[in-house]
Scaffold this motif. Structure first.
Motif, mmCIF file in Angstrom:
data_model
loop_
_atom_site.group_PDB
_atom_site.id
_atom_site.type_symbol
_atom_site.label_atom_id
_atom_site.label_comp_id
_atom_site.label_asym_id
_atom_site.label_seq_id
_atom_site.Cartn_x
_atom_site.Cartn_y
_atom_site.Cartn_z
ATOM 1 N N VAL A 7 15.827 4.998 12.727
ATOM 2 C CA VAL A 7 14.976 4.276 13.682
ATOM 3 C C VAL A 7 15.713 3.053 14.228
ATOM 4 O O VAL A 7 16.528 2.431 13.544
ATOM 5 N N SER A 8 15.444 2.727 15.499
ATOM 6 C CA SER A 8 15.923 1.485 16.110
ATOM 7 C C SER A 8 14.976 1.153 17.251
ATOM 8 O O SER A 8 14.149 1.986 17.659
ATOM 9 N N TRP A 9 15.076 -0.085 17.762
ATOM 10 C CA TRP A 9 14.216 -0.485 18.883
ATOM 11 C C TRP A 9 14.994 -1.496 19.711
ATOM 12 O O TRP A 9 14.997 -2.690 19.399
ATOM 13 N N ASN A 10 15.684 -0.984 20.710
ATOM 14 C CA ASN A 10 16.588 -1.814 21.513
ATOM 15 C C ASN A 10 15.852 -3.000 22.112
ATOM 16 O O ASN A 10 14.957 -2.839 22.932
ATOM 17 N N GLY A 11 16.225 -4.204 21.721
ATOM 18 C CA GLY A 11 15.681 -5.417 22.327
ATOM 19 C C GLY A 11 14.529 -6.047 21.573
ATOM 20 O O GLY A 11 14.119 -7.160 21.910
ATOM 21 N N ALA A 12 14.003 -5.382 20.547
ATOM 22 C CA ALA A 12 12.871 -5.961 19.809
ATOM 23 C C ALA A 12 13.405 -7.014 18.840
ATOM 24 O O ALA A 12 14.131 -6.699 17.909
ATOM 25 N N THR A 13 13.043 -8.266 19.083
ATOM 26 C CA THR A 13 13.595 -9.344 18.254
ATOM 27 C C THR A 13 12.727 -9.662 17.047
ATOM 28 O O THR A 13 13.166 -10.343 16.136
ATOM 29 N N GLU A 14 11.478 -9.185 17.048
ATOM 30 C CA GLU A 14 10.544 -9.650 16.019
ATOM 31 C C GLU A 14 10.411 -8.706 14.831
ATOM 32 O O GLU A 14 9.633 -8.979 13.929
ATOM 33 N N VAL A 15 11.138 -7.587 14.842
ATOM 34 C CA VAL A 15 10.995 -6.621 13.748
ATOM 35 C C VAL A 15 11.689 -7.147 12.493
ATOM 36 O O VAL A 15 12.848 -7.541 12.535
ATOM 37 N N LYS A 16 10.940 -7.178 11.402
ATOM 38 C CA LYS A 16 11.535 -7.581 10.120
ATOM 39 C C LYS A 16 11.560 -6.404 9.133
ATOM 40 O O LYS A 16 12.407 -6.366 8.252
ATOM 41 N N PHE A 17 10.615 -5.474 9.284
ATOM 42 C CA PHE A 17 10.558 -4.310 8.382
ATOM 43 C C PHE A 17 10.269 -3.046 9.178
ATOM 44 O O PHE A 17 9.622 -3.103 10.221
ATOM 45 N N TRP A 18 10.735 -1.935 8.615
ATOM 46 C CA TRP A 18 10.385 -0.622 9.165
ATOM 47 C C TRP A 18 9.523 0.095 8.140
ATOM 48 O O TRP A 18 9.890 0.179 6.970
ATOM 49 N N GLN A 19 8.402 0.611 8.590
ATOM 50 C CA GLN A 19 7.540 1.380 7.694
ATOM 51 C C GLN A 19 7.669 2.854 8.061
ATOM 52 O O GLN A 19 7.233 3.279 9.130
ATOM 53 N N PHE A 20 8.277 3.623 7.145
ATOM 54 C CA PHE A 20 8.453 5.062 7.377
ATOM 55 C C PHE A 20 7.202 5.792 6.878
ATOM 56 O O PHE A 20 6.779 5.581 5.750
ATOM 57 N N GLU A 21 6.657 6.623 7.732
ATOM 58 C CA GLU A 21 5.415 7.310 7.378
ATOM 59 C C GLU A 21 5.526 8.820 7.613
ATOM 60 O O GLU A 21 6.277 9.255 8.480
ATOM 61 N N GLY A 22 4.733 9.574 6.825
ATOM 62 C CA GLY A 22 4.741 11.030 6.971
ATOM 63 C C GLY A 22 3.338 11.599 7.026
ATOM 64 O O GLY A 22 2.396 10.999 6.489
ATOM 65 N N LEU A 23 3.199 12.738 7.686
ATOM 66 C CA LEU A 23 1.907 13.426 7.781
ATOM 67 C C LEU A 23 1.906 14.566 6.781
ATOM 68 O O LEU A 23 2.784 15.434 6.808
ATOM 69 N N ARG A 24 0.919 14.577 5.891
ATOM 70 C CA ARG A 24 0.917 15.563 4.801
ATOM 71 C C ARG A 24 0.703 16.975 5.320
ATOM 72 O O ARG A 24 -0.002 17.200 6.290
ATOM 73 N N ASN A 25 1.354 17.860 4.599
ATOM 74 C CA ASN A 25 1.356 19.275 4.960
ATOM 75 C C ASN A 25 -0.018 19.920 4.893
ATOM 76 O O ASN A 25 -0.323 20.831 5.652
ATOM 77 N N ASP A 26 -0.873 19.415 3.926
ATOM 78 C CA ASP A 26 -2.114 20.138 3.656
ATOM 79 C C ASP A 26 -3.171 19.878 4.721
ATOM 80 O O ASP A 26 -4.266 20.395 4.655
ATOM 81 N N LEU A 27 -2.841 19.041 5.732
ATOM 82 C CA LEU A 27 -3.766 18.896 6.845
ATOM 83 C C LEU A 27 -3.724 20.177 7.656
ATOM 84 O O LEU A 27 -2.672 20.647 8.059
ATOM 85 N N LYS A 28 -4.891 20.717 7.881
ATOM 86 C CA LYS A 28 -4.923 22.021 8.557
ATOM 87 C C LYS A 28 -4.496 21.867 10.000
ATOM 88 O O LYS A 28 -4.820 20.883 10.663
#
Ligand SMILES: *[C@@H]1O[C@H](CO)[C@@H](O)[C@H](O)[C@H]1NC(C)=O
Length: 578
Positions: free
Chosen positions: A436-457
């Motif tokens: 992940v990256s965000w060209n020009g975003a100066t305020e980012v301090k953390f990246w939160q990686f998220e996933g969608l669970r498989n068992d969602l129909k």
């Protein structure tokens, strides 16, 4: 043989040594072992970023963002670049092409990224001045005013009156007989102008021309070619900086006069001239010549208007033919405008006593430190006012500085820039990692990686709450990544950009793991399609196209008969004749 051996040593052996001895990295960097202008590639961003070297660091440095605009033969993607204090990329753009004077300035209480971009022609330019807002959109554009005039690359200063100061080079005619070498009364001269323009309306508020005040043959600039023809005019003055002070007067620097001139804000009359030797200097030098002996200089600014201190980039050098100093220095000079005296306060040389043949800048930081960009030499340094060098970084190998293959006209630093791009963060899966990256975003301090669970129909609407947080990673460089969890537990991913208070700024688009088996299967399909297409293509060329086009005669000398039989061949010829 010797050359080959040296080449192999430089490009084959030294990189391996550098790998084993990381403490020598900066030495290898400056020796161009990693190339003259080392860059870094990213998975989620198409442009590369300069990968510089930090040569010296100190806690007392200001550690703001750094604004450079690299250009030169070794720079593939020229344009404005923001780096953090460690040299990590924050923002870059190649939309505007070669840029100069890139920095941050205030206009009507808002911060803007400001720079010149356009056509660069040797030591000058014709272009536009851009002001980008915090979303990186063009908020304002400023143009030179007047028939056939373009904004030159040397200055773009937003004054405290919310006006723009810019320089203009204008080719005109004048008496050059004083230069000798059979130059004429009607020679070709490059005049140096500056303009003050209302940013909102584009109206011209003030204009000043060097030719109206100085005779061209007083210049220190010697050239055997300038002045004879229109395309090579004699650039006698070479204005390279303009600043308007609180009294409404202008402070300008002229490289080819070695002078800093103070100009009345309404009449345009010359109030005084500092420097320029016996031809121009009006100040008594109280420092044995050190205060007024600058030459080929750039970027004259009031360092402190109240105390009468001016900062100057004293290049002291303009190529082997025009040299008056062994190395370039930034300097502070204190003047008394009533008694007309000048005192040298401090000089600032770079770590390697760099000779910057051109360009460069000196900036006073809010903490009182002095920040210096070395122009044609790809380096910037920070000092205490007493001359102590605290920090220095290079963005190209110092070994190549004299060839100017990567440079930045000026270099500025600031803490105040806040960029929030219009577009979302960019996420991408490569191999087993999510980037992940965000060209020009100066305020980012953390990246939160998220996933969608498989068992969602399938078919269920995907809402924000359906994503699970997998990991939170502190943002350090331009791009961060995370190893994907094994198995098929998640079907898709996204990354949230968090600020220092853990507040969500924005999510990336959803990304999915590419099916590697699927990829190879589609590869085979594409391969078969391509083979079939090329067979059809060759057949079409040899048979159909040859028959249909009258220029089939081209094929006459080709032994077509061997392929198609004599009759076929004759048939073709008949076709052509009809
Ligand atoms: C620019 O030069 C032309 C001559 O080439 C002259 O007519 C014109 O007045 C100049 N413009 C300014 C603003 O000095």
């Amino acid at each position: 043989m010797v050359l080959l051996a040296l080449f192999l040593l430089h490009q084959g052996v030294l990189p391996v040594v550098a790998w084993f001895l990381p403490q020598l990295e900066t030495w290898f960097y400056d020796f161009a072992v990693f190339g003259i202008y080392r860059t870094q590639e990213y998975v989620t961003y198409p442009l590369s970023g300069p990968q510089g070297a930090v040569l010296r660091q100190d806690e007392r440095c200001d550690k703001g963002l750094v604004f450079i605009a690299p250009y030169g033969d070794s720079v593939e993607e020229e344009g404005p670049v923001i780096l953090d204090s460690q040299g990590n990329l924050i923002w870059s753009s190649n939309e505007y092409g070669v840029a100069t004077n890139f920095g941050m300035q205030q206009y009507r209480g808002e911060n803007y990224l400001t720079f010149w971009a356009g056509d660069k022609n040797g030591g000058q330019g014709r272009g536009e001045l851009y002001m980008l807002d915090s979303k990186y959109r063009v908020g304002h554009e400023v143009h030179a005013v007047g028939q056939g005039l373009g904004a030159d690359l040397h200055e773009f200063e937003v004054s405290k009156d919310d006006t723009a100061l810019l320089t203009v080079y204008n080719t005109t005619r004048g008496d050059l007989r004083g230069l000798g070498w059979w130059r004429s009364e009607d020679g070709w001269i490059e005049d140096s102008l500056f303009q003050e323009v209302d940013i909102a309306t584009g109206e011209l508020l003030f204009q000043w021309s060097a030719m109206e005040h100085f005779k061209p043959d007083l210049s220190y600039y010697w050239t055997p070619t300038g002045g004879y023809v229109r395309t090579i005019p004699y650039d006698f003055f070479h204005i390279n900086s303009v600043e308007k002070d609180s009294k409404g007067n202008y402070l300008i620097s002229a490289r080819h006069f070695h002078t800093i001139t103070y100009i009345h804000g309404t009449t345009g009359e010359i109030i005084w001239v500092l420097g320029g030797g016996e031809r121009f200097n009006q100040f008594e030098d109280l420092s044995d010549g050190l205060a007024t002996a600058f030459s080929w200089q750039h970027h004259a600014r009031w360092f402190s208007e109240e105390e009468g201190i001016i900062s100057i980039m004293d290049n002291g050098y303009a190529g082997p033919m025009q040299t008056s100093s062994t190395y370039s220095r930034a300097m502070l000079v204190q003047i008394d405008q009533v008694k007309l005296t000048a005192t040298h306060l401090q000089s600032f040389g770079s770590l390697g006593h760099t000779k910057a043949a051109s360009q460069g800048s000196v900036q006073r930081l809010p903490n009182g430190n002095v920040f210096v960009g070395w122009g044609s030499a790809a380096a910037y340094s920070e000092y205490l006012q007493d001359g102590t060098l605290l920090c220095e970084s290079h963005f190209a190998a110092s070994w190549s500085f004299s060839w100017e293959r990567a440079k930045s006209f000026r270099t500025y630093t600031s803490h105040d820039w806040v960029g929030v791009p219009e577009y979302p963060p960019s996420a991408k899966i490569e191999g087993n990692r999510l980037f992940v990256s965000w060209n020009g975003a100066t305020e980012v301090k953390f990246w939160q990686f998220e996933g969608l669970r498989n068992d969602l129909k399938d078919g269920l609407p995907i809402n924000d709450a359906a994503f699970d947080s997998i990991a939170i990673v502190a943002k350090q460089g331009f791009e961060e990544s995370m190893e994907l969890p094994p198995g098929e537990q998640f079907t898709r991913f996204r990354v949230g950009a968090l600020d220092g208070q853990n507040q969500l700024l924005r999510y990336s688009e959803h990304v999915q793991r590419s099916q590697s088996a699927g990829a190879s299967r589609s590869g085979i399909v594409i391969g078969i399609c391509a083979s079939v297409a090329s067979v059809i293509g060759v057949w079409y060329l040899l048979v159909v196209w040859k028959r249909r086009k009258p220029y089939a005669r081209v094929f006459e000398w080709v032994p077509m008969k061997a392929f198609f039989g004599r009759d076929q061949y004759r048939y073709d010829m008949l076709e052509v004749e009809r």
